[in-house]
Design an enzyme around this catalytic site. Structure first.
Site, PDB file in Angstrom:
ATOM      1  N   ARG A 230       0.847  -1.187   0.000  1.00  0.00           N
ATOM      2  CA  ARG A 230       0.000   0.000   0.000  1.00  0.00           C
ATOM      3  C   ARG A 230       0.888   1.244   0.000  1.00  0.00           C
ATOM      4  O   ARG A 230       1.933   1.265   0.660  1.00  0.00           O
ATOM      5  CB  ARG A 230      -0.891   0.034   1.249  1.00  0.00           C
ATOM      6  N   GLU A 259      -3.496   7.799  -4.645  1.00  0.00           N
ATOM      7  CA  GLU A 259      -3.845   7.280  -5.980  1.00  0.00           C
ATOM      8  C   GLU A 259      -5.136   7.902  -6.502  1.00  0.00           C
ATOM      9  O   GLU A 259      -6.035   8.134  -5.704  1.00  0.00           O
ATOM     10  CB  GLU A 259      -4.010   5.759  -5.894  1.00  0.00           C
ATOM     11  N   HIS A 277      -0.988   0.744 -10.078  1.00  0.00           N
ATOM     12  CA  HIS A 277      -1.679  -0.210  -9.193  1.00  0.00           C
ATOM     13  C   HIS A 277      -2.262  -1.384 -10.002  1.00  0.00           C
ATOM     14  O   HIS A 277      -3.463  -1.629  -9.966  1.00  0.00           O
ATOM     15  CB  HIS A 277      -2.789   0.488  -8.384  1.00  0.00           C
TER      16      HIS A 277
HETATM   17  P1  NDP Z   1      -1.106 -11.213   4.389  1.00  0.00           P
HETATM   18  O1  NDP Z   1      -2.027 -10.832   5.490  1.00  0.00           O
HETATM   19  O2  NDP Z   1      -0.978 -12.639   3.995  1.00  0.00           O
HETATM   20  O3  NDP Z   1       0.377 -10.692   4.725  1.00  0.00           O
HETATM   21  C1  NDP Z   1       0.618  -9.448   5.281  1.00  0.00           C
HETATM   22  C2  NDP Z   1       2.001  -9.438   5.881  1.00  0.00           C
HETATM   23  O4  NDP Z   1       2.246  -8.135   6.420  1.00  0.00           O
HETATM   24  C3  NDP Z   1       2.180 -10.432   7.013  1.00  0.00           C
HETATM   25  O5  NDP Z   1       3.379 -11.124   6.791  1.00  0.00           O
HETATM   26  C4  NDP Z   1       2.275  -9.589   8.263  1.00  0.00           C
HETATM   27  O6  NDP Z   1       3.229 -10.185   9.131  1.00  0.00           O
HETATM   28  C5  NDP Z   1       2.777  -8.252   7.741  1.00  0.00           C
HETATM   29  N1  NDP Z   1       2.252  -7.160   8.569  1.00  0.00           N
HETATM   30  C6  NDP Z   1       0.970  -6.910   8.866  1.00  0.00           C
HETATM   31  N2  NDP Z   1       0.880  -5.850   9.692  1.00  0.00           N
HETATM   32  C7  NDP Z   1       2.140  -5.439   9.915  1.00  0.00           C
HETATM   33  C8  NDP Z   1       2.700  -4.399  10.695  1.00  0.00           C
HETATM   34  N3  NDP Z   1       1.930  -3.562  11.414  1.00  0.00           N
HETATM   35  N4  NDP Z   1       4.051  -4.254  10.702  1.00  0.00           N
HETATM   36  C9  NDP Z   1       4.822  -5.090   9.986  1.00  0.00           C
HETATM   37  N5  NDP Z   1       4.352  -6.089   9.222  1.00  0.00           N
HETATM   38  C10 NDP Z   1       3.020  -6.273   9.192  1.00  0.00           C
HETATM   39  O7  NDP Z   1      -1.544 -10.316   3.155  1.00  0.00           O
HETATM   40  P2  NDP Z   1      -1.300 -10.581   1.594  1.00  0.00           P
HETATM   41  O8  NDP Z   1       0.082 -11.068   1.394  1.00  0.00           O
HETATM   42  O9  NDP Z   1      -2.425 -11.357   1.048  1.00  0.00           O
HETATM   43  O10 NDP Z   1      -1.451  -9.070   1.040  1.00  0.00           O
HETATM   44  C11 NDP Z   1      -0.593  -8.056   1.500  1.00  0.00           C
HETATM   45  C12 NDP Z   1      -1.034  -6.703   0.985  1.00  0.00           C
HETATM   46  O11 NDP Z   1      -0.730  -6.562  -0.396  1.00  0.00           O
HETATM   47  C13 NDP Z   1      -2.541  -6.439   1.036  1.00  0.00           C
HETATM   48  O12 NDP Z   1      -2.975  -6.069   2.325  1.00  0.00           O
HETATM   49  C14 NDP Z   1      -2.704  -5.321   0.036  1.00  0.00           C
HETATM   50  O13 NDP Z   1      -2.598  -4.068   0.680  1.00  0.00           O
HETATM   51  C15 NDP Z   1      -1.513  -5.516  -0.905  1.00  0.00           C
HETATM   52  N6  NDP Z   1      -1.968  -5.856  -2.253  1.00  0.00           N
HETATM   53  C16 NDP Z   1      -1.603  -5.058  -3.322  1.00  0.00           C
HETATM   54  C17 NDP Z   1      -2.023  -5.350  -4.594  1.00  0.00           C
HETATM   55  C18 NDP Z   1      -1.619  -4.508  -5.754  1.00  0.00           C
HETATM   56  O14 NDP Z   1      -2.355  -4.477  -6.740  1.00  0.00           O
HETATM   57  N7  NDP Z   1      -0.481  -3.831  -5.708  1.00  0.00           N
HETATM   58  C19 NDP Z   1      -2.910  -6.491  -4.862  1.00  0.00           C
HETATM   59  C20 NDP Z   1      -3.173  -7.299  -3.697  1.00  0.00           C
HETATM   60  C21 NDP Z   1      -2.720  -6.969  -2.451  1.00  0.00           C
HETATM   61  P3  NDP Z   1       3.031 -10.123  10.738  1.00  0.00           P
HETATM   62  O15 NDP Z   1       1.615 -10.535  10.995  1.00  0.00           O
HETATM   63  O16 NDP Z   1       4.062 -11.044  11.287  1.00  0.00           O
HETATM   64  O17 NDP Z   1       3.295  -8.698  11.105  1.00  0.00           O
END
Ligand code: NDP
Length: 318
Positions: A230, A259, A277
């Site tokens: 994001r 965006e 995006h």
């Molecule tokens: P997941 O929930 O599987 O993974 C998210 C990861 O982020 C986890 O490893 C988590 O690890 C980490 N995380 C969450 N909160 C925090 C925090 N506060 N600090 C540090 N690390 C954090 O999500 P996905 O992999 O399915 O998707 C990730 C993101 O990708 C989506 O939320 C979306 O915003 C983005 N996305 C972008 C797209 C695009 O078109 N560019 C398309 C699809 C998704 P932990 O819990 O250990 O902190």
């Protein structure tokens, strides 16, 4: 009377599937959604939205008998789950079906920046090669140290896609995981050790501006930042300043803070590759996302459950 209000864009395929299960109203066909909700809102039980539009306050207020919300996309930082939970409203999203696509987008951005690919393509296509000779050398994308911020579903898919490049992968997040990659509790510490920092973390207050000037300085003049998570995760002003000062080597960005606005300083920087995006934007993956977003609503309508509820609301099904 419509039982489903659709806020987001839907493909013809999605329409065909919706036709079989719902009486639906597309918000885009309404001149005044608020006026429509005043007379018809009480009949609406389901809402289909996307991760960009979320669930605006006026929509929630105008649909008193709403039972479930399906969001097209995996990121749902635009939906306030404390508000939906307070109304007992389950929310679903579309995880997993887009992992490889978004990971490929991250890989393309990484390769593009390292190998200066867009500039090389433009150079050859413009005829400048024949006139002016070649551009300077780029840098190898192989045998690099790669740090992933957000080793979730997409992050792990990206790590797998980096294997043929003999990458040395490490990661940071709130918790250590059972994976064969080195864990860093501290983002700046990891940034200091890697050649590329790849952000695949969700948006929202907890990750806002995690990548700040300290992290960028740690990444260093040869370091590359990739962001497909994001836009809010990266402090864009700090990134522009770090690129201009040569404190960071380059960036590949698919997501931005405001965006569809992309700051000119990023669009015109020769060391930066930007895409609008498009992380999941292929026919196949968008079809899978459309199917899952509708399957969630059909499952709720038929059995009172959702296939992929967001974690914050899974207690509503216990
Ligand atoms: P997941 O929930 O599987 O993974 C998210 C990861 O982020 C986890 O490893 C988590 O690890 C980490 N995380 C969450 N909160 C925090 C925090 N506060 N600090 C540090 N690390 C954090 O999500 P996905 O992999 O399915 O998707 C990730 C993101 O990708 C989506 O939320 C979306 O915003 C983005 N996305 C972008 C797209 C695009 O078109 N560019 C398309 C699809 C998704 P932990 O819990 O250990 O902190």
């Amino acid at each position: 009377m419509a039982d489903l209000l659709v806020l987001c864009n839907v493909t013809d395929e999605m329409r065909t599937r919706l036709d079989g299960g719902f009486e639906y109203q597309l918000a885009k066909d309404l001149e005044d959604v608020d006026a429509w909700m005043e007379t018809q809102g009480a009949a609406v039980e389901y809402l289909l939205t996307d991760g960009h539009l979320g669930v605006p306050q006026n929509i929630l207020a105008g649909l008193p008998n709403l039972k479930a919300i399906s969001s097209y996309g995996v990121g749902y930082d635009s939906i306030d789950t404390t508000v939906t939970n307070a109304r007992g409203l389950p929310v679903s999203h579309t995880p997993s079906v887009l992992d490889d696509e978004v990971a490929t987008t991250a890989l393309l951005l990484y390769l593009s920046v390292m190998r200066n690919f867009p500039a090389e393509v433009a150079h050859a296509a413009s005829g400048a090669w024949e006139r002016d000779g070649g551009l300077g050398l780029s840098r190898s994308a192989d045998n690099r140290k790669i740090g992933i911020l957000g080793l979730g579903r997409i992050g792990k898919a990206f790590a797998r896609k980096m294997e043929p490049f003999n990458a040395d992968i490490c990661y940071t997040g709130r918790s250590r995981q059972d994976v064969p990659y080195r864990y860093f509790a501290d983002l700046a510490e990891m940034a200091a050790e890697v050649d590329a920092l790849v952000c695949i973390a969700p948006g929202g207050p907890a990750t806002h501006h995690l990548v700040n000037s300290e992290v960028l300085r740690a990444l260093g003049p040869e370091g590359v930042l990739v962001n497909v998570g994001r836009g809010s995760v990266v402090n864009e002003v700090a990134l522009v300043a770090a690129l201009d000062a040569g404190e960071v080597g380059g960036a590949g960005l698919d997501v931005f803070e405001n965006e569809p606005h992309i700051p000119q300083a990023l669009r015109q920087n020769p060391n930066v590759v930007v895409t609008p995006h498009i992380g999941s934007a292929t026919v196949e993956t968008r079809r899978a996302m459309g199917d899952l977003s509708i399957d969630n609503l059909l499952e709720f309508k038929a059995r009172g459950r959702m296939i992929t509820p967001v974690p914050e609301c899974s207690h509503l099904f216990e």
